[in-house]
Enzyme design. Structure first.
Site, PDB file in Angstrom:
ATOM      1  CG  HIS A  24      -1.759  -1.147   1.418  1.00  0.00           C
ATOM      2  ND1 HIS A  24      -2.912  -1.330   0.680  1.00  0.00           N
ATOM      3  CD2 HIS A  24      -1.649  -2.225   2.229  1.00  0.00           C
ATOM      4  CE1 HIS A  24      -3.461  -2.477   1.046  1.00  0.00           C
ATOM      5  NE2 HIS A  24      -2.722  -3.038   1.977  1.00  0.00           N
ATOM      6  CG  HIS A  49       2.611   4.358   7.075  1.00  0.00           C
ATOM      7  ND1 HIS A  49       2.538   3.990   8.392  1.00  0.00           N
ATOM      8  CD2 HIS A  49       1.385   4.889   6.783  1.00  0.00           C
ATOM      9  CE1 HIS A  49       1.334   4.264   8.871  1.00  0.00           C
ATOM     10  NE2 HIS A  49       0.611   4.824   7.917  1.00  0.00           N
ATOM     11  CG  HIS A  51      -1.917   7.153   4.343  1.00  0.00           C
ATOM     12  ND1 HIS A  51      -2.586   5.964   4.137  1.00  0.00           N
ATOM     13  CD2 HIS A  51      -1.430   7.082   5.595  1.00  0.00           C
ATOM     14  CE1 HIS A  51      -2.494   5.218   5.241  1.00  0.00           C
ATOM     15  NE2 HIS A  51      -1.794   5.873   6.137  1.00  0.00           N
ATOM     16  CG  HIS A  68      -0.296   8.406   9.063  1.00  0.00           C
ATOM     17  ND1 HIS A  68      -1.299   7.642   8.530  1.00  0.00           N
ATOM     18  CD2 HIS A  68      -0.756   9.678   9.108  1.00  0.00           C
ATOM     19  CE1 HIS A  68      -2.340   8.434   8.260  1.00  0.00           C
ATOM     20  NE2 HIS A  68      -2.027   9.671   8.585  1.00  0.00           N
ATOM     21  CB  THR A 136     -10.870   2.410   7.606  1.00  0.00           C
ATOM     22  OG1 THR A 136     -11.053   3.496   6.702  1.00  0.00           O
ATOM     23  CG2 THR A 136     -11.863   2.520   8.731  1.00  0.00           C
TER      24      THR A 136
END
Ligand SMILES: [Zn+2]
Length: 186
Positions: A24, A49, A51, A68, A136
């Protein structure tokens, strides 16, 4: 809601790079050497990591990326510290990491000669928002305490494009932060 939130006391240390493609995002893992103290609470940095997009909307601004930094207390409480990115000058940490992202999702890759300083992912201003939230999108989980640094960092458009050649967008849908109880440090 402005409150006398305790200052963030970072005791972060450089460590040899341990990097993974988790399918991801790119994840950088840390041993026990880096810690964050907030008042009487003490958290150890586990990993950071990224996003895309940033997922938090602050003052109407939408951010293309967020880092994060995940921490854990001795009792197992998870705390994520979010550092937002806007487009601008290159980010030096991403400049080091992006060429070393493993092509496959096959666990940690160690680069003993490459030192990563987690302090380099912190903005100079230490003001922050704090809230109890949930995420989530993997690898974040429910039951996490959140700190969002008010001051964003920058990454260049080329760096964002390079990240996106490896990873699809992996943020939750943008949630308006004002829908949750937010504590704000001065
Ligand atoms: Zn995350």
């Amino acid at each position: 809601m402005r409150q006398d939130l305790p200052p963030l006391q970072f005791a972060y240390r450089s460590a040899p790079l341990k990097i993974a493609n988790d399918g991801h995002t790119v994840r950088v893992r840390f041993g026990p050497g880096s810690a964050l103290r907030i008042g009487k609470e003490f958290f150890t940095l586990q990993q950071f990591h990224f996003h895309t997009p940033g997922g938090d909307r602050i003052g109407g601004e939408v951010f293309p990326m967020v880092a994060h930094l995940l921490h854990k207390s001795r009792s197992g409480q998870l705390l994520a510290l979010a550092v937002l990115f806007r487009l601008g000058p290159e980010n030096p940490t991403l400049q080091t990491l992006l060429p070393l992202v493993p092509a496959q999702s096959d666990g940690d890759h160690s680069f003993p000669a490459v030192e990563i300083d987690p302090k380099a992912l912190l903005p100079t201003a230490r003001a922050y928002y704090r809230y109890l939230g949930s995420l989530t999108a993997p690898p974040c989980t429910e039951g996490v305490q959140w700190i969002v640094m008010k001051q964003p960092l920058t990454l260049s458009p080329a760096q964002l494009a390079q990240y996106k050649t490896r990873f699809a967008d992996n943020a939750r849908a943008v949630q308006a932060v004002h829908q949750r109880v937010i504590l704000e440090s001065p």
